[in-house]
Write a protein that holds these residues in place. Sequence first.
Motif, PDB file in Angstrom:
ATOM      1  N   ARG A 123       4.422  -5.758   5.624  1.00 22.06           N
ATOM      2  CA  ARG A 123       5.168  -6.446   4.584  1.00 22.06           C
ATOM      3  C   ARG A 123       6.414  -7.146   5.103  1.00 22.06           C
ATOM      4  O   ARG A 123       7.114  -7.777   4.336  1.00 22.06           O
TER       5      ARG A 123
ATOM      6  N   TYR B 111      -8.845  -8.246  11.397  1.00 19.06           N
ATOM      7  CA  TYR B 111      -8.907  -6.977  12.136  1.00 19.06           C
ATOM      8  C   TYR B 111      -9.050  -7.209  13.638  1.00 19.06           C
ATOM      9  O   TYR B 111      -8.471  -6.484  14.446  1.00 19.06           O
TER      10      TYR B 111
ATOM     11  N   GLY C 283      -7.870   0.969  -3.159  1.00 20.95           N
ATOM     12  CA  GLY C 283      -8.879   1.353  -4.148  1.00 20.95           C
ATOM     13  C   GLY C 283      -9.880   2.361  -3.622  1.00 20.95           C
ATOM     14  O   GLY C 283     -10.730   2.826  -4.380  1.00 20.95           O
TER      15      GLY C 283
ATOM     16  N   THR D  18       8.267   3.294   7.091  1.00 24.69           N
ATOM     17  CA  THR D  18       7.330   2.937   6.013  1.00 24.69           C
ATOM     18  C   THR D  18       8.084   2.379   4.814  1.00 24.69           C
ATOM     19  O   THR D  18       9.179   2.851   4.492  1.00 24.69           O
ATOM     20  N   SER D  19       7.474   1.377   4.170  1.00 22.96           N
ATOM     21  CA  SER D  19       8.111   0.760   3.006  1.00 22.96           C
ATOM     22  C   SER D  19       8.000   1.656   1.776  1.00 22.96           C
ATOM     23  O   SER D  19       8.590   1.352   0.743  1.00 22.96           O
TER      24      SER D  19
ATOM     25  N   TYR E 278       0.592   4.432  -2.208  1.00 22.79           N
ATOM     26  CA  TYR E 278       0.222   5.797  -2.591  1.00 22.79           C
ATOM     27  C   TYR E 278      -1.205   6.102  -2.145  1.00 22.79           C
ATOM     28  O   TYR E 278      -1.985   5.183  -1.991  1.00 22.79           O
TER      29      TYR E 278
HETATM   30  C1  BJW Z   1      10.997  -0.209  10.886  1.00 28.02           C
HETATM   31  C2  BJW Z   1      11.160  -0.887  12.066  1.00 28.02           C
HETATM   32  C3  BJW Z   1      11.599  -0.119  13.129  1.00 28.02           C
HETATM   33  C4  BJW Z   1      10.488  -2.330  10.679  1.00 28.02           C
HETATM   34  N1  BJW Z   1      11.822   1.187  12.985  1.00 28.02           N
HETATM   35  N2  BJW Z   1      11.219   1.078  10.759  1.00 28.02           N
HETATM   36  C5  BJW Z   1      -0.126   5.583  -7.569  1.00 28.02           C
HETATM   37  C6  BJW Z   1       0.839   4.727  -8.010  1.00 28.02           C
HETATM   38  C7  BJW Z   1       0.709   3.356  -7.813  1.00 28.02           C
HETATM   39  C8  BJW Z   1      -0.405   2.830  -7.172  1.00 28.02           C
HETATM   40  C9  BJW Z   1      -1.387   3.691  -6.736  1.00 28.02           C
HETATM   41  C10 BJW Z   1      -1.235   5.042  -6.934  1.00 28.02           C
HETATM   42  N3  BJW Z   1      -2.331   5.657  -6.395  1.00 28.02           N
HETATM   43  C11 BJW Z   1      -3.141   4.727  -5.858  1.00 28.02           C
HETATM   44  C12 BJW Z   1      -2.595   3.525  -6.062  1.00 28.02           C
HETATM   45  C13 BJW Z   1      -3.202   2.244  -5.614  1.00 28.02           C
HETATM   46  C14 BJW Z   1      -2.932   1.919  -4.177  1.00 28.02           C
HETATM   47  C15 BJW Z   1      -1.441   1.675  -3.993  1.00 28.02           C
HETATM   48  O1  BJW Z   1      -0.686   2.499  -3.544  1.00 28.02           O
HETATM   49  N4  BJW Z   1      -0.993   0.475  -4.330  1.00 28.02           N
HETATM   50  C16 BJW Z   1       0.431   0.107  -4.193  1.00 28.02           C
HETATM   51  C17 BJW Z   1       0.540  -1.171  -3.359  1.00 28.02           C
HETATM   52  C18 BJW Z   1       1.020  -0.016  -5.554  1.00 28.02           C
HETATM   53  N5  BJW Z   1      -3.412   2.964  -3.286  1.00 28.02           N
HETATM   54  C19 BJW Z   1      -4.688   3.041  -2.900  1.00 28.02           C
HETATM   55  O2  BJW Z   1      -5.534   2.265  -3.322  1.00 28.02           O
HETATM   56  C20 BJW Z   1      -5.074   4.152  -1.952  1.00 28.02           C
HETATM   57  N6  BJW Z   1      -6.226   4.833  -2.443  1.00 28.02           N
HETATM   58  C21 BJW Z   1      -6.172   5.719  -3.435  1.00 28.02           C
HETATM   59  O3  BJW Z   1      -5.138   6.036  -3.961  1.00 28.02           O
HETATM   60  O4  BJW Z   1      -7.406   6.236  -3.797  1.00 28.02           O
HETATM   61  C22 BJW Z   1      -7.506   6.917  -5.041  1.00 28.02           C
HETATM   62  C23 BJW Z   1      -7.821   5.852  -6.066  1.00 28.02           C
HETATM   63  C24 BJW Z   1      -8.992   5.159  -5.937  1.00 28.02           C
HETATM   64  C25 BJW Z   1      -9.297   4.190  -6.898  1.00 28.02           C
HETATM   65  C26 BJW Z   1      -8.395   3.918  -7.926  1.00 28.02           C
HETATM   66  C27 BJW Z   1      -7.203   4.620  -7.999  1.00 28.02           C
HETATM   67  C28 BJW Z   1      -6.922   5.610  -7.062  1.00 28.02           C
HETATM   68  C29 BJW Z   1      -5.488   3.584  -0.610  1.00 28.02           C
HETATM   69  C30 BJW Z   1      -4.363   2.928   0.106  1.00 28.02           C
HETATM   70  C31 BJW Z   1      -4.873   2.333   1.413  1.00 28.02           C
HETATM   71  C32 BJW Z   1      -3.826   1.484   2.117  1.00 28.02           C
HETATM   72  N7  BJW Z   1      -4.449   0.786   3.170  1.00 28.02           N
HETATM   73  C33 BJW Z   1      -3.631  -0.009   4.086  1.00 28.02           C
HETATM   74  C34 BJW Z   1      -4.583  -0.696   5.080  1.00 28.02           C
HETATM   75  C35 BJW Z   1      -5.128   0.349   6.067  1.00 28.02           C
HETATM   76  C36 BJW Z   1      -6.043  -0.254   7.063  1.00 28.02           C
HETATM   77  C37 BJW Z   1      -5.359  -1.300   7.904  1.00 28.02           C
HETATM   78  O5  BJW Z   1      -4.429  -0.968   8.674  1.00 28.02           O
HETATM   79  O6  BJW Z   1      -5.757  -2.448   7.775  1.00 28.02           O
HETATM   80  O7  BJW Z   1      -2.706   0.834   4.791  1.00 28.02           O
HETATM   81  S1  BJW Z   1      -2.554  -1.190   3.267  1.00 28.02           S
HETATM   82  C38 BJW Z   1      -1.214  -1.005   4.386  1.00 28.02           C
HETATM   83  O8  BJW Z   1      -0.077  -0.401   3.703  1.00 28.02           O
HETATM   84  C39 BJW Z   1      -1.672   0.031   5.427  1.00 28.02           C
HETATM   85  C40 BJW Z   1      -0.435   0.837   5.639  1.00 28.02           C
HETATM   86  O9  BJW Z   1      -0.777   2.093   6.196  1.00 28.02           O
HETATM   87  C41 BJW Z   1       0.144   0.916   4.252  1.00 28.02           C
HETATM   88  C42 BJW Z   1       1.607   1.250   4.233  1.00 28.02           C
HETATM   89  O10 BJW Z   1       2.356   0.255   4.856  1.00 28.02           O
HETATM   90  P1  BJW Z   1       3.606   0.690   5.760  1.00 28.02           P
HETATM   91  O11 BJW Z   1       3.150   1.467   6.910  1.00 28.02           O
HETATM   92  O12 BJW Z   1       4.640   1.292   4.895  1.00 28.02           O
HETATM   93  O13 BJW Z   1       4.064  -0.746   6.329  1.00 28.02           O
HETATM   94  P2  BJW Z   1       5.027  -1.829   5.660  1.00 28.02           P
HETATM   95  O14 BJW Z   1       4.801  -3.109   6.368  1.00 28.02           O
HETATM   96  O15 BJW Z   1       4.869  -1.870   4.194  1.00 28.02           O
HETATM   97  O16 BJW Z   1       6.497  -1.304   5.962  1.00 28.02           O
HETATM   98  C43 BJW Z   1       7.014  -1.247   7.264  1.00 28.02           C
HETATM   99  C44 BJW Z   1       8.405  -0.642   7.187  1.00 28.02           C
HETATM  100  O17 BJW Z   1       8.873  -0.477   8.505  1.00 28.02           O
HETATM  101  C45 BJW Z   1       9.432  -1.511   6.447  1.00 28.02           C
HETATM  102  O18 BJW Z   1      10.117  -0.690   5.505  1.00 28.02           O
HETATM  103  C46 BJW Z   1      10.385  -1.954   7.558  1.00 28.02           C
HETATM  104  O19 BJW Z   1      11.744  -2.079   7.122  1.00 28.02           O
HETATM  105  C47 BJW Z   1      10.244  -0.834   8.544  1.00 28.02           C
HETATM  106  N8  BJW Z   1      10.547  -1.183   9.917  1.00 28.02           N
HETATM  107  N9  BJW Z   1      10.850  -2.239  11.856  1.00 28.02           N
HETATM  108  C48 BJW Z   1      11.615   1.731  11.743  1.00 28.02           C
HETATM  109  N10 BJW Z   1      11.824  -0.719  14.352  1.00 28.02           N
END
Ligand code: BJW
Length: 255
Positions: free
Chosen positions: A35, A66, A161, A187-188, A192
Amino acid sequence: MFFPKELLDNIVYYKVITILTGAGISAESGISTFRDKGGLWDKYRPEDLACQSAFDADPLLVWSWYQYRRDTIARARPNPGHLALVKWEALARDFTLITQNVDGLHRAAGCRRIVELHGNIRINRCQVCGQESNMEETPFDGQVPICSCGGMFRPGVVWFGAMLPENALRVAFQAAEHCDLFITVGTSAVVYPAAALPEVALSRGIPVIEINPEMTPFSKSATHYIQGPAGTVLPELVAVYEKAHGLSSPTDPNS
Ligand code: BJW
Ligand code: ZN
């Protein structure tokens, strides 16, 4: 580096450590976060590519993303943030590293007890029969790799999803339930169920430290928000932990 006095005073008591990492910990290894801005694939949101409907609509586009990431990851090496966690694992009585990352850099660094919540980018999985293979066996070479059953292989990661691996999820929540210090780093905190883990720890009244150069929706709830890059903050924090636990390790009067 400034660490809050309360953390320094109590660090000697923390023995069961749970860490949650996100893409930010690998940023200093040259891997783009999802993000933050500044990459080739910026025009897409992760929600546009990391989902089954995107794959169904345009598997070549999703595979190209990918493959681009696999190429970047293949060149990447663990950074001081990853290495600090290896050291912490060796120092702590109990240590669980939960990662949302699919890049395998924690394992490459030498961490042993790793919970991969979102899978591993090196794996391919057939969407029809579920057969898994590694990316060398069934590479993407500009064409979608095809399984012996005729189905399309897709990257073996967890898309929006989709359910997270049951065992990984169970171990992760247990670790949040049982630790006496929880750290969320890079992590941002918007995806979830991973984003619920620090909330679980907080609800038990244990300290939750967030390490991130930028504030997140969780920062205000964190017991301590430490602003800075993981590659700088983690080595210093682990040095403080090592000093506290190496010199004396009294029993917590509250435990
Ligand atoms: C630094 C730095 C430095 C920079 N040092 N820091 C409950 C509430 C609301 C929504 C949902 C919920 N439950 C489920 C949902 C839906 C959905 C969800 O969460 N949506 C939200 C967007 C609202 N979740 C799902 O669908 C999950 N499944 C699920 O819940 O199943 C049950 C279900 C099924 C059907 C219906 C309902 C429920 C699955 C989530 C899968 C996420 N997949 C991804 C892709 C993985 C594969 C791939 O890599 O391609 O995972 S998306 C992407 O986001 C990836 C990451 O792991 C994930 C998190 O991102 P992350 O790691 O936080 O990265 P960034 O870029 O966001 O942040 C980086 C941070 O680093 C920033 O803050 C920077 O400031 C910082 N940073 N430099 C330290 N040097
Ligand atoms: Zn198959």
